[in-house]
Design a protein around this motif. Structure first.
Motif, mmCIF file in Angstrom:
data_model
loop_
_atom_site.group_PDB
_atom_site.id
_atom_site.type_symbol
_atom_site.label_atom_id
_atom_site.label_comp_id
_atom_site.label_asym_id
_atom_site.label_seq_id
_atom_site.Cartn_x
_atom_site.Cartn_y
_atom_site.Cartn_z
ATOM 1 N N SER A 22 0.973 -1.212 0.004
ATOM 2 C CA SER A 22 -0.112 -0.016 0.064
ATOM 3 C C SER A 22 0.839 1.222 -0.069
ATOM 4 N N PRO A 23 0.433 2.199 -0.637
ATOM 5 C CA PRO A 23 1.364 3.494 -0.645
ATOM 6 C C PRO A 23 1.376 4.157 0.653
ATOM 7 N N GLY A 24 0.353 4.136 1.424
ATOM 8 C CA GLY A 24 0.274 4.825 2.661
ATOM 9 C C GLY A 24 1.211 4.028 3.655
ATOM 10 N N SER A 25 1.241 2.771 3.769
ATOM 11 C CA SER A 25 1.926 1.986 4.794
ATOM 12 C C SER A 25 2.597 0.870 4.085
ATOM 13 N N PRO A 26 3.901 0.720 4.240
ATOM 14 C CA PRO A 26 4.382 -0.604 3.694
ATOM 15 C C PRO A 26 4.237 -1.843 4.077
ATOM 16 N N ALA A 27 3.603 -1.928 5.294
ATOM 17 C CA ALA A 27 3.269 -3.034 6.017
ATOM 18 C C ALA A 27 2.154 -3.592 5.273
ATOM 19 N N THR A 28 1.127 -2.916 4.708
ATOM 20 C CA THR A 28 -0.175 -3.368 4.247
ATOM 21 C C THR A 28 0.035 -3.764 2.851
ATOM 22 N N THR A 29 -0.376 -5.156 2.690
ATOM 23 C CA THR A 29 -0.327 -5.447 1.159
ATOM 24 C C THR A 29 -1.828 -5.367 0.879
ATOM 25 N N ILE A 30 -1.951 -4.608 -0.486
ATOM 26 C CA ILE A 30 -3.216 -4.654 -1.124
ATOM 27 C C ILE A 30 -3.419 -5.350 -2.323
ATOM 28 N N THR A 31 -4.454 -5.641 -2.672
ATOM 29 C CA THR A 31 -4.998 -6.314 -3.943
ATOM 30 C C THR A 31 -6.215 -5.656 -4.622
ATOM 31 N N SER A 32 -6.181 -5.734 -5.822
ATOM 32 C CA SER A 32 -7.091 -5.104 -6.627
ATOM 33 C C SER A 32 -8.656 -5.730 -6.543
ATOM 34 N N SER A 33 -9.621 -4.870 -6.455
ATOM 35 C CA SER A 33 -10.985 -5.323 -6.533
ATOM 36 C C SER A 33 -11.623 -5.655 -7.858
ATOM 37 N N GLY A 34 -10.820 -5.277 -9.015
ATOM 38 C CA GLY A 34 -11.196 -5.471 -10.241
ATOM 39 C C GLY A 34 -11.784 -4.415 -10.722
ATOM 40 N N ILE A 35 -12.311 -3.231 -10.081
ATOM 41 C CA ILE A 35 -12.819 -2.040 -10.640
ATOM 42 C C ILE A 35 -11.704 -1.103 -10.166
ATOM 43 N N PRO A 36 -11.111 -0.188 -11.166
ATOM 44 C CA PRO A 36 -9.855 0.643 -10.807
ATOM 45 C C PRO A 36 -10.622 1.908 -9.893
ATOM 46 N N SER A 37 -11.616 2.428 -10.126
ATOM 47 C CA SER A 37 -12.055 3.488 -9.377
ATOM 48 C C SER A 37 -12.596 3.077 -8.101
ATOM 49 N N LEU A 38 -13.173 1.697 -7.911
ATOM 50 C CA LEU A 38 -13.387 1.498 -6.660
ATOM 51 C C LEU A 38 -11.942 1.220 -5.789
#
Lengths: 462, 241
Positions: A22-38
């Motif tokens: 995640s850009p805000g906190s490197p400890a967090t891993t984010i994954t896409s929901s399939g909808i870029p605006s979401l």
């Protein structure tokens, strides 16, 4: 000769496919929901170990389920494991959208460069073409500014691995589903299997999910994230659930996701369960507390006034809670361009489902206060409320001419009390009655109403 | 200067209420980190119903408190409330919170003259998952009694979902508390520079206020940042804006 030695990269385990820090906190891993605006609204994507709840209280549409379908399709296409909790997981998955063009999904280890896809800019353009038929004259100093953006673009190549571009006109090919099932990446959990005790269906599903996640974690060799998709939590196959059952399920699901931090979940509930009529006062707030991210897609389908007012959107988006698994502030507050919290107040958000995709946008009123509206009279809602009074005046037409003035006054009063409580009807196109002026009773001035029809020439067009 | 450094006072109960648009996590983290920084040996107990300890650790790390070390050394105890409640609920137990209470009592069962802080986060979820209001209220009452006996300060957190219409459990909790701190969002909605407002009221259990109170009309605004929170008086914005 410098003794500079490059420090070896830190010994962090590689991230699962389809995720990024995640850009805000490197400890967090984010994954896409399939909808870029979401993804933008969530602050880059849904963090692993978090749950996303989509409420769609409109009974005539299925936008909430559409979001869960995007979630499942994204998981399958980027090599993650997808676990569908539904009584008919096969038919749910076969209805999911897919990437247009090349129908073979990439194996998890290879890049997505083999896929051909139409750029989203193309269908963006044919949607915009209809709106831009008249070139607006803008002052010269503003000509250099870029066009007003209402949503985020998603075409950059670097994000292609993170979020695929799905097309709603394509469905997942059966071969793909069979292949993912063979690889063990598509797991089904049916809540109404072995119809034993209805009251413990939720616990049974949670136990099964716990087994699936534990076995996934135990398999240390594969570094694959798991997505849990629940398209209809609390539908009739789950039995008669009480609000406390749903709260308990969501609470335990979140605790389960925290214990297995390589999983995330997207949940949607049937329309009748999203409303306060089911859950009591403050139901939506409770659901917001019990999940990490919760949004409501309030579609306009049942409300013709809103559809007319916001004709380019299909519904409003209300954001109740946002994920912040390792920080006080959700990263979305700083990084979301759609929500716009870094500038002044928060933007209003709306969604629209176009032929090929679902977009979340900022909602702004058009230049003239509406596409086909000029406000010369009070708003549509107050017109409807006064239609009851109008009928009283219309019925009074015949009686006012024949009766003497004093009796007419009494009759007007009677007519009004009879007619006014009835349900107001559509605003009627009526000219103000001329014979009203001769009665002695001071009446409310009847407001002139004009039916707004956009294809006829506007009365006030000079 | 807000929040008053004296709060929460030993042997007293502080009830914190919040809403979804203005969560009070930052207050709990602030109390915990202030408590741990104040003296090296004051124990604390965290009873967590909804959130897991990883989040506490990562946020504490941002204010230079290494919670992981304190947990390992035993100074800070962590109880996962659901681990005690869920088995009792599944067996259709009559008193699902009894096991949780015994666990808390066990953790506090040491002769201590040091200032202990107990945080229960949060009480509302216990009611939402199906435990009857009566049961939760009794659990809160016995927890308050236990903390008063041990001269520990107790912080309870409650989520308000119907602002303006206090529900049954909230009324019961309020009766037990010495102070009530409520965190509400701004009536004009979310903003980038002000995250919400906090007010401090005297609870029914104390006769006289020992710290200056803040009424809702003159509520203190706060702003959340990555490292914590800052408070400023309404309309001033000194050091923030």
């Amino acid at each position: 000769m410098s003794a500079f030695k490059r420090r070896t990269t830190s010994k962090q385990p590689p991230l699962p496919s389809g995720t990024r820090p995640s850009p805000g906190s490197p400890a967090t891993t984010i994954t896409s929901s399939g909808i870029p605006s979401l993804d933008d609204i969530l602050g880059g994507g849904l963090p692993l170990s978090c749950s996303l709840l989509t409420l769609a209280p409109d009974a005539h549409s299925a936008y909430g389920e559409l979001v869960v379908k995007y979630f499942a399709a994204q998981g399958l296409s980027c090599g993650q494991r997808v676990c569908v909790v539904d009584s008919r997981p096969d038919s749910f998955l076969s209805e999911c959208m897919w990437i247009p063009g090349n129908n073979v999904p990439p194996a998890p280890s290879t890049n997505a460069s083999g896929l051909s896809h139409t750029t989203p800019a193309e269908d963006e353009e044919d949607e915009r073409a209809s709106e831009h038929d008249t070139k607006i004259k803008i002052a010269w100093r503003y000509e250099q500014m870029k066009q007003f953006q209402t949503t985020v673009q998603s075409t950059s190549q670097s994000t292609e691995d993170f979020c695929r571009t799905f097309d709603l006109t394509y469905r997942i090919p059966d071969a793909t589903i069979a292949a993912t099932r063979a690889e063990g990446r598509f797991i089904e959990v049916k809540p109404d299997e072995n119809n034993s005790d209805v009251s413990s269906l939720c616990r049974k599903v949670l136990r099964r999910l716990s087994e699936i996640l534990s076995s996934a974690d135990a398999d240390a060799s594969s570094n694959v994230a798991t997505r849990i998709c629940i398209p209809a939590l609390g539908s009739y196959e789950w039995g008669d659930l009480l609000p406390s059952d749903i709260c308990c399920f969501l609470h335990s699901l979140r605790a389960l996701l925290r214990r297995h931090p390589r999983a995330c979940a997207a949940v949607c509930m049937p329309p009748h369960l999203c409303q306060e009529a089911f859950g009591g006062a403050g139901w939506v707030q409770k659901l917001g507390w019990l999940t990490d991210a919760s949004i409501t897609l309030a579609a306009f389908t049942a409300n013709p006034y809103l559809t007319a007012m916001f004709s380019s959107h299909h519904g409003l988006v209300h954001v109740h809670s946002l994920p912040a698994p390792h920080t006080l502030l959700p990263p979305s507050d700083k990084f979301s361009t759609l929500r716009g919290l870094t500038s002044s107040g928060e933007n209003n958000l709306a969604f629209k489902c176009m032929r090929k995709r679902l977009i979340f946008e900022t909602l702004h009123l058009d230049v003239e206060g509406g596409v086909s509206e000029r406000r010369t009279t009070p708003s549509a809602n107050s017109i409807a409320a006064e239609a009851g009074d109008e009928h009283a005046h219309d019925n009074d037409h015949g009686s006012a001419g024949t009766q003497p003035g004093s009796v007419a006054a009494v009759q007007v009063q009677l007519e009004q009390t009879q007619i006014a409580p009835s349900a107001p009807e559509q605003p009627v196109k009526s000219a103000p009655p001329a014979e009203k002026t001769d009665t002695a009773v001071k009446k409310v001035k009847i407001k002139k109403k004009v039916g707004f029809i956009s294809d006829k020439p506007d009365l006030y067009d000079f | 200067m807000f929040p008053p450094s004296a709060l929460p006072l030993p042997g007293q109960v502080l009830l914190i209420t919040d809403e979804l648009l203005a969560p009070a996590d930052f207050l709990l983290h602030r109390f915990l980190s202030d408590h741990l920084k104040e003296s090296k040996h004051s124990p604390a107990l965290l009873v967590s119903v909804s959130e897991d300890v990883g989040r506490w650790k990562s946020i504490a790390g941002r204010s230079n408190v290494s919670l992981a070390a304190h947990v390992d050394s035993g100074l800070v105890g962590v109880i996962d409330a659901m681990a005690h409640v869920v088995p009792a609920l599944e067996n259709d137990g009559q008193r699902p919170l009894r096991a949780l209470f015994y666990a808390v009592r066990h953790k506090l069962d040491y002769p201590s003259d040091k200032k202990t802080l107990v945080i229960l986060d949060d009480v509302a979820s216990l009611e939402w998952i199906g435990i009857p209001v009566e049961e939760v209220a009794r659990f809160a009452r016995v927890l308050c009694a236990l903390c008063r006996q041990r001269n520990a300060s107790l912080v309870l957190r409650y989520h308000v979902v119907t602002p303006g219409e206090p529900d049954e459990l909230f009324k019961r909790l309020l009766q037990l508390s010495n102070y009530h701190m409520d965190v509400c969002p701004l009536s004009s909605g979310r903003s980038g520079s002000v995250s919400g407002q906090v007010a401090l009221h005297l609870g029914p259990a104390s006769a006289e206020p020992e710290c200056p109170l803040v009424s809702r009309n003159a509520a203190v605004h706060y702003r959340l940042t990555d490292s914590g929170s800052m408070f400023f008086d309404r309309g001033t914005g000194n050091s923030v804006l």
